[in-house]
Design a protein around this motif. Structure first.
Motif, PDB file in Angstrom:
ATOM      1  N   GLU A   1      79.369  37.564  61.755  1.00  0.00           N
ATOM      2  CA  GLU A   1      79.908  36.038  62.615  1.00  0.00           C
ATOM      3  C   GLU A   1      80.299  35.617  62.266  1.00  0.00           C
ATOM      4  OE1 GLU A   1      75.745  33.687  64.814  1.00  0.00           O
ATOM      5  OE2 GLU A   1      75.896  35.684  63.968  1.00  0.00           O
ATOM      6  N   GLY A   2      81.143  34.738  63.309  1.00  0.00           N
ATOM      7  CA  GLY A   2      81.959  33.412  62.759  1.00  0.00           C
ATOM      8  C   GLY A   2      83.941  33.287  61.628  1.00  0.00           C
ATOM      9  N   ASP A   3      83.818  34.958  62.097  1.00  0.00           N
ATOM     10  CA  ASP A   3      85.401  35.098  60.890  1.00  0.00           C
ATOM     11  C   ASP A   3      86.008  35.056  62.646  1.00  0.00           C
ATOM     12  OD1 ASP A   3      84.728  34.820  58.616  1.00  0.00           O
ATOM     13  OD2 ASP A   3      84.430  37.385  58.780  1.00  0.00           O
ATOM     14  N   THR A   4      87.231  34.836  62.210  1.00  0.00           N
ATOM     15  CA  THR A   4      88.312  34.416  63.298  1.00  0.00           C
ATOM     16  C   THR A   4      89.551  35.695  62.591  1.00  0.00           C
ATOM     17  OG1 THR A   4      88.104  32.642  63.406  1.00  0.00           O
ATOM     18  CG2 THR A   4      90.334  33.434  64.404  1.00  0.00           C
ATOM     19  N   ILE A   5      89.697  36.779  63.973  1.00  0.00           N
ATOM     20  CA  ILE A   5      90.800  37.401  63.733  1.00  0.00           C
ATOM     21  C   ILE A   5      91.789  37.091  64.085  1.00  0.00           C
ATOM     22  CG2 ILE A   5      89.293  38.850  62.854  1.00  0.00           C
ATOM     23  CD1 ILE A   5      89.436  40.567  65.518  1.00  0.00           C
TER      24      ILE A   5
ATOM     25  N   LEU B   1      90.960  46.916  64.875  1.00  0.00           N
ATOM     26  CA  LEU B   1      91.462  46.134  66.156  1.00  0.00           C
ATOM     27  C   LEU B   1      92.412  47.893  67.195  1.00  0.00           C
ATOM     28  CD1 LEU B   1      90.489  43.460  67.509  1.00  0.00           C
ATOM     29  CD2 LEU B   1      93.148  42.939  66.735  1.00  0.00           C
ATOM     30  N   LYS B   2      91.911  47.720  68.677  1.00  0.00           N
ATOM     31  CA  LYS B   2      92.810  47.892  69.414  1.00  0.00           C
ATOM     32  C   LYS B   2      93.471  47.034  70.342  1.00  0.00           C
ATOM     33  CE  LYS B   2      91.397  52.728  68.823  1.00  0.00           C
ATOM     34  NZ  LYS B   2      91.223  54.239  69.511  1.00  0.00           N
TER      35      LYS B   2
ATOM     36  N   THR C   1      93.399  41.303  60.663  1.00  0.00           N
ATOM     37  CA  THR C   1      92.742  40.756  59.291  1.00  0.00           C
ATOM     38  C   THR C   1      92.426  39.435  59.045  1.00  0.00           C
ATOM     39  OG1 THR C   1      94.053  41.420  57.804  1.00  0.00           O
ATOM     40  CG2 THR C   1      92.339  43.587  58.435  1.00  0.00           C
ATOM     41  N   ASN C   2      93.949  38.647  59.335  1.00  0.00           N
ATOM     42  CA  ASN C   2      93.865  37.667  58.933  1.00  0.00           C
ATOM     43  C   ASN C   2      93.164  36.806  57.366  1.00  0.00           C
ATOM     44  OD1 ASN C   2      94.088  34.537  59.319  1.00  0.00           O
ATOM     45  ND2 ASN C   2      92.188  34.499  60.632  1.00  0.00           N
ATOM     46  N   GLY C   3      93.545  37.835  56.459  1.00  0.00           N
ATOM     47  CA  GLY C   3      93.375  37.307  55.247  1.00  0.00           C
ATOM     48  C   GLY C   3      91.940  37.738  54.867  1.00  0.00           C
ATOM     49  N   HIS C   4      90.905  38.661  55.728  1.00  0.00           N
ATOM     50  CA  HIS C   4      89.675  38.376  55.545  1.00  0.00           C
ATOM     51  C   HIS C   4      89.410  40.313  54.443  1.00  0.00           C
ATOM     52  CE1 HIS C   4      87.788  35.948  57.976  1.00  0.00           C
ATOM     53  NE2 HIS C   4      88.699  35.912  58.842  1.00  0.00           N
ATOM     54  N   GLY C   5      88.742  39.971  54.000  1.00  0.00           N
ATOM     55  CA  GLY C   5      87.850  41.319  53.559  1.00  0.00           C
ATOM     56  C   GLY C   5      87.128  42.246  53.386  1.00  0.00           C
TER      57      GLY C   5
ATOM     58  N   THR D   1      80.541  43.256  57.435  1.00  0.00           N
ATOM     59  CA  THR D   1      81.500  44.615  57.718  1.00  0.00           C
ATOM     60  C   THR D   1      82.204  44.728  56.211  1.00  0.00           C
ATOM     61  OG1 THR D   1      80.277  44.836  58.972  1.00  0.00           O
ATOM     62  CG2 THR D   1      82.102  46.792  58.730  1.00  0.00           C
ATOM     63  N   PRO D   2      82.693  45.693  55.921  1.00  0.00           N
ATOM     64  CA  PRO D   2      84.417  45.777  55.416  1.00  0.00           C
ATOM     65  C   PRO D   2      85.160  46.079  56.221  1.00  0.00           C
ATOM     66  CG  PRO D   2      82.299  47.326  53.947  1.00  0.00           C
ATOM     67  CD  PRO D   2      82.115  46.649  55.231  1.00  0.00           C
ATOM     68  N   ILE D   3      86.107  45.331  56.290  1.00  0.00           N
ATOM     69  CA  ILE D   3      87.748  45.738  56.586  1.00  0.00           C
ATOM     70  C   ILE D   3      87.998  47.298  56.926  1.00  0.00           C
ATOM     71  CG2 ILE D   3      90.037  44.767  57.079  1.00  0.00           C
ATOM     72  CD1 ILE D   3      88.238  42.992  58.552  1.00  0.00           C
ATOM     73  N   GLU D   4      88.021  47.672  56.366  1.00  0.00           N
ATOM     74  CA  GLU D   4      88.281  49.484  56.335  1.00  0.00           C
ATOM     75  C   GLU D   4      87.425  50.228  56.568  1.00  0.00           C
ATOM     76  OE1 GLU D   4      85.973  49.198  52.084  1.00  0.00           O
ATOM     77  OE2 GLU D   4      87.862  47.856  52.801  1.00  0.00           O
ATOM     78  N   ASP D   5      86.344  49.669  57.442  1.00  0.00           N
ATOM     79  CA  ASP D   5      85.994  50.379  58.459  1.00  0.00           C
ATOM     80  C   ASP D   5      85.676  49.878  59.504  1.00  0.00           C
ATOM     81  OD1 ASP D   5      84.477  51.853  55.743  1.00  0.00           O
ATOM     82  OD2 ASP D   5      82.607  50.197  55.677  1.00  0.00           O
ATOM     83  N   LEU D   6      86.900  48.697  59.560  1.00  0.00           N
ATOM     84  CA  LEU D   6      87.269  48.748  61.132  1.00  0.00           C
ATOM     85  C   LEU D   6      88.453  48.654  61.616  1.00  0.00           C
ATOM     86  CD1 LEU D   6      85.565  44.878  60.484  1.00  0.00           C
ATOM     87  CD2 LEU D   6      84.551  47.087  62.038  1.00  0.00           C
TER      88      LEU D   6
END
Length: 651
Positions: free
Chosen positions: A347-351, A326-327, A339-343, A319-324
């Protein structure tokens, strides 16, 4: 991940509306001379004729659905008719008219189905005063089905069935005649061929103020334009034209915001507001098929010396980061950090969040903004800490010891004692704590720190809380219980029930503190009849206890409940190896004629009268054949007592 519709289309997806202060109603009913053949099909009109005036109330909804028309559309979720548990093949239902009573006592007094039906069970042949012959069926939910060649009427009683056939024949008043406002609602849109619903008796909440305003009726209607497109229509007729403001009109579009829609057209004609838009089913399917990132996971052992707290995403498609978003504690968190550098996120990613921002009971929520609104998934960090509790029921004191190694700021920690269930959230109504103490003020709590709370009574709920006193704030929990617990054993054949007290130590208690109730009345035999004191293993037996009886053990002058049961027979069930039968593999033997097997398959549901499969007793080794594919689970019912046996598929 839960779907959360946005309240307005204007602000969220840049929709523009055409607001026409019109002098005519959208889709107003045509006269016979004006008819162009696009009115509702005669079959749906026929179903409405079965709705009798006797079911009228001031708050209800009347809904019609043309399933044949709806099946042309490729909707994300297939609409299903209400078949009332009579084993009617859903695919055989072509149309439906359904009435909901939406007042204080919610109910569905009548459903009328059209189609080609074949009920498995044999019904009782009856004939109406008007000469209409039908088969009467009744299920275990005390619902009645009246079946003719192409119509099924489902109702709660025989009187409604009789009234329905009389209304259809024109021999008694119909619902739409008794409630002209419903008939008026059905006339708002004349070209909605897939579904139509009229609600009366509900108020409307004004935006921003949440003030309620009176509504004459509300309409939802739909038409199928193609496999991927449906036209959606909404209309509300307000009793007072003055409440129809631009703000209210804008808010009405939010009623359609759980769908992927084009720019809605809104028309206002006095007190009547209508909204018309098209629904993009392909876009909806894409959203439904896409799993939003969620199931956030944090390691239990948090190292405060780390620079950041890592949060694993447990599920989700890319899922694109710009659509997400975090609160953290309901505040939007710095995108450059989390975002920890993610674009994209999957599943499996880390924030991450900065460790300086981590504190006990920290709320973290990941939101996904999409065409159907938004989805969210959340967790709490450091939401539970280890506390040891030692309750002295006679002294009414509770010793609390901190048994964790995470340093806590004692100024933020409270102990709240509730006499009844506390509210879960801050904004929920509920009781205030009877006692609140802050025993560690001015301290940094460490392992072994102790406190004592006085005046704790059996039945009380004690919360150790961080920065508050509600259940949502709790980081530790204790329920003050009477001394001991109780175990029940029931012998079905002899109808004998035994109740045995259990204690953690060898202590004795006064026997008259404990009382056994049968249907809320003291049983003929009590522990105090046997001895002045009780200890672990003290048992009493009660004879002639029938299945379904309410049995409770209470303690003390305030009758604090210690244990409860409702005696019933028990049967252990297993699937036969080929999955086409269910076997009795242990437990009681029961008359097969009093048993019903409820079977749930992947796409079906059925009921089997065990007495039609087995003569005499259903006992160990007997099997019940089931003619259904892909069975998920089955439950066995004895008379009115449900679930005396259960089996589920391991697939």
């Amino acid at each position: 991940m839960p779907q959360c519709p946005r309240r307005t289309l204007l602000g969220s997806i840049g929709t523009t509306m055409t607001i026409a202060l019109a002098g005519s109603t959208v889709g107003a009913t045509q006269t016979d001379d004006q008819s162009d053949g696009s009115s509702e099909s005669p079959a749906l009109d026929t179903l409405l004729e079965y709705l009798p005036a006797s079911i009228a109330s001031d708050s209800l909804a009347v809904t019609t659905i043309d399933f044949e028309e709806r099946r042309v559309a490729n909707e994300p979720y297939e609409p299903r008719p209400n078949t009332g548990g009579f084993g009617i093949d859903r695919e055989s239902v072509s149309k439906q008219a359904l009435v909901y009573s939406t007042g204080d006592d919610y109910s569905r007094p009548i459903t009328v189905l059209a189609g080609d039906f074949d009920l498995e069970s044999e019904g009782e042949t009856r004939e109406t005063d008007g000469g209409v012959e039908y088969e009467r069926h009744e299920n275990d939910r005390e619902q009645i089905a009246a079946v003719t060649d192409d119509i099924v009427v489902l109702a709660e009683d025989d009187e409604t069935i009789t009234d329905a056939f009389a209304a259809s024949a024109g021999d008694s008043e119909r619902l739409l005649e008794a409630k002209p406002v419903i008939d008026e609602g059905f006339s708002v849109f004349d070209d909605a061929d897939a579904g139509y619903s009229v609600h009366i008796g509900d108020d409307f909440h004004l935006p921003s103020t949440n003030e309620e305003v009176a509504v004459e009726y509300a309409v939802r209607a739909m038409s199928v334009l193609g496999p991927d497109t449906m036209e959606m229509k909404l209309a509300i007729s307000f009793e007072d034209e003055s409440v129809v403001t631009d703000e209210l009109v804008e808010s009405l579009t939010g009623e359609l915001s759980y769908m992927a829609t084009d720019d809605p057209t809104v028309e206002v004609d006095g007190e009547l507001v209508t909204v018309v838009t098209e629904r993009d089913l392909a876009a909806e399917r894409a959203v439904r098929e896409h799993e939003s990132p969620g199931s956030l996971r944090v390691e239990r052992d948090v190292d405060l010396d780390d620079d950041v707290l890592e949060i694993e995403v447990g599920r989700g498609d890319p899922t694109p980061i710009e659509d997400l978003t975090l609160k953290v504690d309901d505040e939007e968190y710095d995108r450059e950090i989390w975002t920890n550098g993610h674009g994209t996120l999957e599943e499996g990613d880390t924030i991450v969040i900065d460790m300086d921002d981590v504190e006990p009971n920290l709320s973290i929520t990941l939101e996904h903004d999409h065409e159907l609104g938004s989805s969210s998934s959340g967790t709490h960090v450091l939401s539970h800490f280890k506390f040891e509790f030692d309750y002295d029921v006679d002294a009414g004191t509770l010793a609390v010891e901190y048994a964790d190694d995470f340093p806590l700021d004692g100024d933020e920690v409270s102990i709240a004692v509730y006499g009844e269930q506390p509210p879960y959230r801050h904004d929920e109504e509920g009781p205030e704590p009877r006692t609140t103490v802050q025993p560690w003020t001015g301290e940094t709590m460490s392992t072994g720190d102790e406190a004592t709370v006085d005046d704790v009574e059996p039945g009380d709920i004690v919360l150790v809380c961080w920065d508050g006193t509600s259940h949502e704030d709790s980081i530790g929990y204790f329920r003050a219980r009477p001394p001991g617990n109780v175990r029940f054993d029931y012998e079905f054949e002899s109808k004998t029930l035994s109740a045995t007290l259990k204690f953690e130590d060898d202590a004795e208690r006064p026997a008259d503190e404990y009382e056994l109730l049968i249907d809320e009345e003291p049983a003929d035999t009590q522990w105090a009849d046997e001895s002045d004191t009780v200890s672990s293993g003290s048992t009493i037996e009660i004879d002639d206890v029938q299945v379904g009886t309410d049995v409770t053990v209470v303690w003390g002058d305030d009758d604090i409940q210690m244990g409860w049961t409702s005696p019933r027979p028990q049967i252990e069930l297993e699937f036969a190896e080929d999955g086409t039968a269910i076997e009795h593999v242990g437990g009681d033997s029961l008359p097969a004629s009093e048993l019903t097997l409820h079977v749930r398959a992947k796409d079906d549901f059925g009921e089997i009268d065990v007495g039609e499969k087995i003569d005499g007793e259903f006992e160990e080794g007997d099997t019940i054949s089931v003619d259904m594919d892909d069975i998920r689970y089955a439950t066995l019912q004895y008379g009115d007592t449900r679930s005396i046996g259960y089996v589920h598929s391991r697939d």
